[in-house]
Write a protein that holds these residues in place. Sequence first.
Motif, PDB file in Angstrom:
ATOM      1  N   CYS A  40      -4.323  -8.474   8.115  1.00  0.00           N
ATOM      2  CA  CYS A  40      -4.719  -9.292   7.273  1.00  0.00           C
ATOM      3  C   CYS A  40      -5.624 -10.290   7.275  1.00  0.00           C
ATOM      4  O   CYS A  40      -5.592 -11.395   6.871  1.00  0.00           O
ATOM      5  N   ARG A  49      -8.319  -3.674  -0.044  1.00  0.00           N
ATOM      6  CA  ARG A  49      -6.732  -3.626   0.297  1.00  0.00           C
ATOM      7  C   ARG A  49      -6.300  -2.666  -0.819  1.00  0.00           C
ATOM      8  O   ARG A  49      -5.504  -1.626  -0.623  1.00  0.00           O
ATOM      9  N   TYR A  53      -4.402   1.122  -0.509  1.00  0.00           N
ATOM     10  CA  TYR A  53      -3.073   1.400  -1.231  1.00  0.00           C
ATOM     11  C   TYR A  53      -3.193   2.518  -2.066  1.00  0.00           C
ATOM     12  O   TYR A  53      -2.207   3.254  -2.051  1.00  0.00           O
ATOM     13  N   ASP A 169       3.461  -2.868  -5.019  1.00  0.00           N
ATOM     14  CA  ASP A 169       2.109  -2.616  -4.790  1.00  0.00           C
ATOM     15  C   ASP A 169       1.891  -2.598  -3.322  1.00  0.00           C
ATOM     16  O   ASP A 169       0.778  -3.128  -2.711  1.00  0.00           O
ATOM     17  N   ASN A 170       2.654  -2.183  -2.509  1.00  0.00           N
ATOM     18  CA  ASN A 170       2.508  -2.111  -1.095  1.00  0.00           C
ATOM     19  C   ASN A 170       3.420  -1.080  -0.371  1.00  0.00           C
ATOM     20  O   ASN A 170       4.319  -0.624  -1.156  1.00  0.00           O
ATOM     21  N   ASP A 254       0.950  -1.932   7.153  1.00  0.00           N
ATOM     22  CA  ASP A 254       0.722  -3.009   5.731  1.00  0.00           C
ATOM     23  C   ASP A 254      -0.493  -2.269   5.010  1.00  0.00           C
ATOM     24  O   ASP A 254      -1.249  -2.736   5.166  1.00  0.00           O
ATOM     25  N   ALA A 256      -1.589  -2.254   1.907  1.00  0.00           N
ATOM     26  CA  ALA A 256      -2.066  -3.359   1.019  1.00  0.00           C
ATOM     27  C   ALA A 256      -2.696  -4.751   1.848  1.00  0.00           C
ATOM     28  O   ALA A 256      -3.396  -5.414   1.160  1.00  0.00           O
ATOM     29  N   LYS A 258      -0.980  -7.305   2.597  1.00  0.00           N
ATOM     30  CA  LYS A 258      -0.775  -8.602   1.816  1.00  0.00           C
ATOM     31  C   LYS A 258       0.490  -9.284   2.689  1.00  0.00           C
ATOM     32  O   LYS A 258       0.994 -10.310   2.316  1.00  0.00           O
TER      33      LYS A 258
END
Length: 277
Positions: A40, A49, A53, A169-170, A254, A256, A258
Motif C-alpha cells: 500500500c 490499484r 483488482y 472491492d478487494n 491485497d 486493491a 486498500k
Amino acid sequence: MKKLIKRANEMYTKRRYKIVDMIAVKGLFLPLMAVFLIGCSQKDTDAGRNTAYEKSTLPTEQKIGFENIKSLNEDAFAWLYIPGTDINYPILQDSEGDDSFYKSHNEYKEPDENGAIHIEAANLNDMCDFNEVIYGSSPKDGTGFAQLNNFLDKEYFDEHKYVHVYMEDNSLIYYIIAAYIRDDTKLLAQYDFTYASGCMEFINEIYRKGDDSKIIRDGCETGLEPEHFLITLTTDSTDEPGKQTVVIGCLMGDVAGKIDRDVDYGDEDDINIQAEW
C-alpha cells in the motif's frame, strides 16, 4: 530474545510496511491464483490499484454466492474460503451491533442454533484491523467452522496454507501461520489491538512455547510485528471442551492495495515491548 519494538521517549505512530515482507524474507513463495502481492505504498495510484483488482479473478462459486447473499442481507460484507476444506461461507457483522445475533441466526437472519460466520462490532469490516477475529460454531455435521479443529493435525495443517477473503472491492489472501487450542476468552476483550502493546501481547501468545497443541508454520516461528495484519478464525474445541481452537493467518495478498492503518505505540508505559519467546 529478539526485540521487536524500538524504544521511544514519546507517543508516536508508525505506518505499516509492505505486507509480504515477513513471508518473502523467509523464502516462501505464493502460487498467486491471479492475486497480486501488492503493498500500500504511496506511489501506487488509485488507478493502478483498481486495474489490479479488475485483473484478479474471483472464483465463480464464491462470487455468485457473495452477490446472492449480499442482495438478501446487507450484513454480509465478505466471503471466506479455505481451499481444500468445506469452509466456504459469507462473513457477517450485525448492523445493530448485537454481537450475539449471528450466534443464533444464519446468514438469512433466520433462527439457527448453528449461527453464522461473523465478526463482532469491535472489528472493522474493511479488514484493516491488526487482528480480524472471525467466529463460527462447530456443528456435529461438520459444517460451519468444525473443520478448523482439523488444523491441529500437523499433516492437515501442512497441506492447507491459505485463507481467501473476497470483498466487493478487494480480494485478500492470508498465509496460515499457526493453529492451537486456547482458553475460551474473547480475544478482542483480552487484548487491546488499538495499541501496539496489545498487538505484541497477542504475538507473544502465538509464539509462546509449552503448548503441546500448538503448531507454527515452518519458517514463521518469529517475525510478526504490530504492523502486520492477522486473521484469527475461532471455534469451539472438539478436543478440549470449554476451550477454543484458533487458526491464525497473516495477510500477504491485497489486490486493491486498500489494507492499511496507523500503528499507535501509546504513551511511555507502552514503549518497552519485547518478545517473550
